[in-house]
Design a protein around this motif. Structure first.
Motif, short mmCIF file in Angstrom:
data_model
loop_
_atom_site.label_atom_id
_atom_site.label_comp_id
_atom_site.label_asym_id
_atom_site.label_seq_id
_atom_site.Cartn_x
_atom_site.Cartn_y
_atom_site.Cartn_z
N MET A 164 0.84 -1.20 0.00
CA MET A 164 0.00 0.00 0.00
C MET A 164 0.88 1.26 0.00
N ALA A 165 1.96 1.22 0.77
CA ALA A 165 2.87 2.39 0.82
C ALA A 165 3.50 2.62 -0.55
N ILE A 170 3.58 5.57 -5.80
CA ILE A 170 3.42 5.59 -7.26
C ILE A 170 2.34 6.60 -7.65
N VAL A 171 1.22 6.53 -6.95
CA VAL A 171 0.13 7.46 -7.25
C VAL A 171 0.59 8.89 -6.99
N PHE A 174 2.59 10.25 -9.86
CA PHE A 174 1.85 10.59 -11.07
C PHE A 174 0.99 11.84 -10.88
N THR A 175 0.58 12.10 -9.70
CA THR A 175 -0.25 13.28 -9.44
C THR A 175 0.35 14.10 -8.32
N PRO A 176 1.34 14.91 -8.65
CA PRO A 176 2.00 15.71 -7.62
C PRO A 176 1.02 16.73 -7.04
N GLY A 177 1.04 16.89 -5.75
CA GLY A 177 0.24 17.89 -5.06
C GLY A 177 -1.14 17.40 -4.70
N VAL A 178 -1.56 16.20 -5.15
CA VAL A 178 -2.89 15.66 -4.82
C VAL A 178 -2.72 14.53 -3.82
#
Length: 181
Positions: A164-165, A170-171, A174-178
């Motif tokens: 999970m970590a 990874i997520v 791909f989506t910096p700042g979210v």
């Protein structure tokens, strides 16, 4: 006649009486012998009657059988012999001549009985001990299995947490700042 050797134990007075007062065809040598035998048989039967409390028959030891014989024949005669035993009186009935011997004979019978009971109890104890050892081994095996299962679950949970970590990382890449979770 060596009844003691034939029986491989000391005969009771009743056994000596029957051996010496019955003919080969099984009939008694005289009516007195038959009457005494019937009286002895009745007394033995009474002694074997179940007790009111327990319902179990009590076992008759040699001394008790000899006591019944002594009572039925009326004790010793004028010349200090017991009716019906002849030369076998000393072999079959020494215990009544000397109270110390009688106690010794009774104690010996009781001792043999206690030894048999002791051996039976030792056998039972050994069986119970073996069962306890088997149960202890099963319990130890079961505890190890549970411990191994807990370790496996802990490792699995840690592996899931690590996964999970990594997925969060990874997520996040791909989506910096979210922040997803």
């Amino acid at each position: 006649m060596d009844l003691e050797r034939e029986l491989a134990r000391q005969p009771t007075c009743m056994e000596v009486f029957l051996k010496t007062h019955k003919k080969k065809d099984g009939s008694f040598v005289d009516s007195r012998s038959q009457t005494l035998h019937q009286q002895m048989a009745e007394r033995v039967t009474q002694a074997y009657q179940p007790s009111v409390e327990g319902g179990d028959s009590q076992s008759l030891f040699t001394d008790a059988l000899n006591e019944i014989y002594y009572d039925v024949v009326g004790g010793k005669t004028k010349n200090s012999t017991l009716y019906g035993l002849g030369s076998q009186e000393k072999v079959a009935f020494d215990c009544l001549r000397n109270p110390a011997d009688r106690a010794s004979s009774s104690s010996s019978s009781e001792m043999q009985s206690l030894r048999r009971e002791n051996q039976e109890l030792r056998t039972q104890l050994k069986s119970i001990d073996e069962r306890m050892t088997d149960m202890d081994q099963w319990r130890a095996d079961e505890e190890k299995r549970r411990s191994d299962e807990e370790k496996r679950r802990a490792e699995h949970d840690k592996s899931n947490d690590d996964l999970m970590a990594q997925m969060r990382q990874i997520v996040a890449n791909f989506t910096p700042g979210v922040t997803w979770f």
